[in-house]
Design an enzyme around this catalytic site. Structure first.
Site, PDB file in Angstrom:
ATOM      1  CB  CYS A   2      56.223  54.433  -4.532  1.00 16.82           C
ATOM      2  SG  CYS A   2      57.464  53.540  -5.437  1.00 16.82           S
ATOM      3  CD1 TRP A  74      63.241  55.965  -3.733  1.00 15.25           C
ATOM      4  CD2 TRP A  74      63.224  53.734  -3.715  1.00 15.25           C
ATOM      5  NE1 TRP A  74      64.379  55.542  -3.093  1.00 15.25           N
ATOM      6  CE2 TRP A  74      64.391  54.173  -3.071  1.00 15.25           C
ATOM      7  CE3 TRP A  74      63.012  52.369  -3.813  1.00 15.25           C
ATOM      8  CZ2 TRP A  74      65.337  53.317  -2.539  1.00 15.25           C
ATOM      9  CZ3 TRP A  74      63.948  51.495  -3.286  1.00 15.25           C
ATOM     10  CH2 TRP A  74      65.098  51.976  -2.657  1.00 15.25           C
ATOM     11  CG  ASN A 100      53.150  53.087  -3.557  1.00 16.78           C
ATOM     12  OD1 ASN A 100      53.493  53.660  -4.582  1.00 16.78           O
ATOM     13  ND2 ASN A 100      52.777  53.728  -2.456  1.00 16.78           N
ATOM     14  CD  GLU A 485      70.137  56.925  15.221  1.00 14.69           C
ATOM     15  OE1 GLU A 485      70.160  55.755  14.821  1.00 14.69           O
ATOM     16  OE2 GLU A 485      69.434  57.810  14.706  1.00 14.69           O
ATOM     17  CE  LYS A 489      70.064  59.677  11.617  1.00 19.33           C
ATOM     18  NZ  LYS A 489      69.218  58.710  12.235  1.00 19.33           N
ATOM     19  CD  GLU A 492      70.114  57.358   8.134  1.00 19.22           C
ATOM     20  OE1 GLU A 492      69.160  56.625   7.921  1.00 19.22           O
ATOM     21  OE2 GLU A 492      70.147  58.115   9.138  1.00 19.22           O
ATOM     22  CG  HIS A 508      89.444  42.976  19.820  1.00 20.56           C
ATOM     23  ND1 HIS A 508      90.410  42.111  20.282  1.00 20.56           N
ATOM     24  CD2 HIS A 508      88.897  43.552  20.913  1.00 20.56           C
ATOM     25  CE1 HIS A 508      90.423  42.141  21.606  1.00 20.56           C
ATOM     26  NE2 HIS A 508      89.523  43.023  22.018  1.00 20.56           N
TER      27      HIS A 508
HETATM   28  C1  G6P Z   1      64.312  53.794   6.895  1.00 22.26           C
HETATM   29  C2  G6P Z   1      64.594  55.217   7.327  1.00 22.26           C
HETATM   30  C3  G6P Z   1      65.230  55.229   8.718  1.00 22.26           C
HETATM   31  C4  G6P Z   1      64.357  54.457   9.700  1.00 22.26           C
HETATM   32  C5  G6P Z   1      64.062  53.042   9.207  1.00 22.26           C
HETATM   33  C6  G6P Z   1      63.006  52.348  10.059  1.00 22.26           C
HETATM   34  O1  G6P Z   1      65.498  53.119   6.649  1.00 22.26           O
HETATM   35  O2  G6P Z   1      65.440  55.865   6.412  1.00 22.26           O
HETATM   36  O3  G6P Z   1      65.368  56.558   9.164  1.00 22.26           O
HETATM   37  O4  G6P Z   1      64.995  54.402  10.936  1.00 22.26           O
HETATM   38  O5  G6P Z   1      63.545  53.099   7.883  1.00 22.26           O
HETATM   39  O6  G6P Z   1      61.796  53.048   9.926  1.00 22.26           O
HETATM   40  P1  G6P Z   1      60.601  52.962  10.941  1.00 22.26           P
HETATM   41  O7  G6P Z   1      59.539  53.841  10.355  1.00 22.26           O
HETATM   42  O8  G6P Z   1      60.183  51.520  10.976  1.00 22.26           O
HETATM   43  O9  G6P Z   1      61.077  53.426  12.265  1.00 22.26           O
END
Ligand code: G6P
Length: 611
Positions: A2, A74, A100, A485, A489, A492, A508
């Site tokens: 939000c 949200w 929020n 990572e 990606k 996401e 495994h």
């Molecule tokens: C959310 C975002 C991610 C991010 C994570 C941690 O899940 O979608 O992209 O890596 O938060 O966020 P921060 O601001 O703490 O790095």
């Protein structure tokens, strides 16, 4: 998550509120609304879906005012609907609120208010808050708006960032926070409040952040912050380090692509002014510890979430390899509830792009409660985590608009690599090796520029494989966090099932998933254990899996792979930073080809400020 925005000044609030909401769209939301005070009455307008919908409706909204509040919601309590969208008005319409967070004791308060003849039109906990404010005003009318809000909040359990306006107190907006960020952007004859600096950066760079337990009365030409218990507070003004162009697409189709391409300069900014003059180490002005104190550290603990967690895992590989200090990395959400034993001389780092992630903040508080020194690596100047840590390092990556982190991740691993060098030089690394490391770091912007040229080739590979349903990302040692990572990606951005494993772990269990419909991405850019990786590639091949290999000039047999991407061979201290770029592109192009909203992926929020 939000977003809150509010305006008080001489200009028409409507457009500024809508613009502020647009600036916070990247955070993720499902409905939006505004309320303005027009000739002494509050009028609200809400829409489900995008802010653009609200902006269109606003053209025919005949109410205008120079005081107003707005919100992107949200959904948490109650489904996505216009009546659940904020702002919420009190019964009788005297007060309007945007909120929020989560009111945990809302059911009891709601029952109490229903007995007092308050009516409810939504399923939200927020409507309870605004009616309780009205109740306190009706019970004991007083001429201090903030006083009424303060009284109300003393009865609230849970978390909140709120902005309240009133027909009765027509010259102010009252804001308050507990675990949910809020700031005041200071203008000339106007003030803009927001939960995210992105909403105010277009109007002012001077911001004052509220701390937990603070309430502010904001007028057009002044503001007063006190605590919930009416104590005065010292106000600190921060200067935002963002540029307006950070918020514009500048010709790119998406922020994600723009931010991938920004990485050479982002990395340069992360390094600027941070090399020692002798050219063989790094320094961080924000770390207050002396070399003696750093030398005394026996153990490091990193806490973070999401991509920042992966960056920390990378930090572990680099720090353990070069500085020989044991490192633990914990998901912040786990650490905060875990009674983990650590050595006495542990130094704790929390890493967060936004500086607002609630679990990371809670981990920070838990570590401080136990008496550890806690340092931060954050991108947002003056963010809650930046203010709550003992000291820290700013990323200076600029505003990251894409929900899925790209440039902020690259900047975090650059800083962690520099930290590895600093810690190593305090211990056993000699000058010559230090010089080579520094030179490697300094070469990064140019090398990343080279890797960015692979964009078109990666797009072609994405075209071939975007309809595959299963992706395994495999990497050894420092390439394992890169694999994690890369898989994150893809999940996401493209909503494809992707998992990452240390390459040899594949045997495994995950190998059971391998069939003709499986794509395995090998990040084979480290020069150790290549023959073993080659065996793993053969094993996948034998089971019909497709193989995309990211390699450098090493001895991986290219003919066995279905696709090969060659990136420059670099110093191992910077290899992870170079190796992640192709995976960012891959996720981006697969996402685009699958018709996904890559900048605002479904169900995700840029910064997660509720548990
Ligand atoms: C959310 C975002 C991610 C991010 C994570 C941690 O899940 O979608 O992209 O890596 O938060 O966020 P921060 O601001 O703490 O790095």
């Amino acid at each position: 998550m939000c977003g809150i925005v509010g305006y008080i000044g001489q200009k028409e609030a409507n457009g500024i509120l809508i613009d502020g909401l647009k600036r916070m769209e990247y955070r993720g939301y499902d409905s939006a609304g505004i309320a303005v005070l027009d000739k002494g009455n509050i009028f609200s307008l809400k829409r489900v879906g995008k802010v653009a919908e609200l902006a269109r409706a606003q053209i025919n909204f005949s109410y205008r005012g120079s005081i107003g509040i707005g919100h992107t919601r949200w959904a948490t309590h109650g489904n996505v609907s216009e009546c659940n969208a904020h702002p919420h008005l009190s019964t009788g319409g005297n007060f309007a609120i945007v909120h929020n967070g989560i009111v945990e004791n809302y059911a009891q308060i709601k029952a109490f208010l229903i007995e007092k003849n308050y009516t409810f039109h939504s399923d939200t906990d927020t409507e309870v808050l605004v009616n309780l404010i009205d109740y306190h005003y009706q019970k004991a009318p007083c001429s201090y708006f903030a006083e009424i809000v303060r009284k109300t909040l003393l009865h609230i359990k849970g978390t909140y960032g709120i902005a309240v306006m009133s027909e009765i107190f027509a010259n102010e907006i009252v804001i308050a926070r507990k675990s949910s960020p809020l700031l005041i952007g200071l203008g000339e004859g106007e003030n803009i409040i927001a939960s995210d600096a992105a909403a105010v950066a277009r109007y002012t760079k001077r911001v004052v952040y509220l701390n937990d337990g603070e309430v502010a009365s904001v007028r057009s030409d002044n503001f007063l912050i006190t605590t919930l218990h009416e104590n005065t507070v010292d106000v600190v003004c921060h200067e935002l380090d963002w540029e307006i162009h950070d918020m514009d697409l500048e010709g790119y189709p998406h922020y994600m692509l723009k931010e991938i391409f920004e990485q050479p300069s982002v990395i340069e900014n992360a390094m600027r002014g941070r090399f020692t003059t002798d050219g063989c180490s790094t320094k961080f002005g924000g770390i207050s510890l002396t070399p003696q104190e750093l030398r005394a550290v026996d153990h490091l603990l990193f806490c973070a979430c999401g991509s920042a967690y992966h960056a920390c895992l990378e930090g572990k590989y680099l720090i353990e390899k070069y500085a020989r200090i044991p490192v633990d990395v914990e998901h912040a959400s786990e650490f905060r509830y875990r009674n983990a034993p650590f050595q006495r001389n542990t130094l704790v780092f929390v890493v967060s792009q936004s500086g607002e992630t609630i679990d990371t903040l809670a981990a920070l508080h838990e570590a401080k409660r136990r008496g550890y020194t806690v340092l931060g690596i954050t991108n947002v100047v003056g963010s809650t985590i930046a203010r709550a840590t003992d000291a820290g390092i700013y990323q200076h990556a600029g505003l990251e608009m894409g929900v899925a982190s790209t440039k902020a991740f690259a900047s975090q691993i650059t800083i962690l690599s520099m930290l590895a060098l600093l810690l190593a030089r305090i211990r056993d690394m000699d000058t010559v090796v230090g010089v080579q490391y520094v030179q490697a770091l300094k070469s990064l912007p140019v090398i990343i520029g080279e890797v960015l040229k692979l964009s078109n080739s990666i797009q072609l590979i994405a075209k071939k494989y975007h309809n595959y349903k299963r992706f395994l990302f495999l990497g050894r040692q420092a390439m394992y966090p890169v694999a994690l990572e890369g898989a994150l990606k893809l999940k996401e951005i493209a909503y494809v099932h992707a998992e990452a494993f240390p390459t040899a772990e594949m045997k495994h269990g995950p190998i059971a998933l391998v069939s003709e419909g499986t794509v395995c991405l090998f990040i084979a850019t480290q020069n150790e254990l290549l023959d073993k990786t080659m065996n793993n590639i053969q094993e996948i091949k034998a089971r019909g899996g497709k193989i995309i290999a990211i390699v450098n000039n090493n001895c991986i047999a290219r003919e066995v792979c279905d696709e090969v991407l060659t990136i420059p061979e670099v110093h191992s201290g910077i290899n992870p930073i170079v190796s992640i770029i192709p995976l960012q592109f891959f996720a981006y192009y697969v996402g685009i080809l699958r018709g996904c909203d890559v900048d605002r992926p479904r169900n995700l929020a840029k910064s997660v400020t509720v548990e």
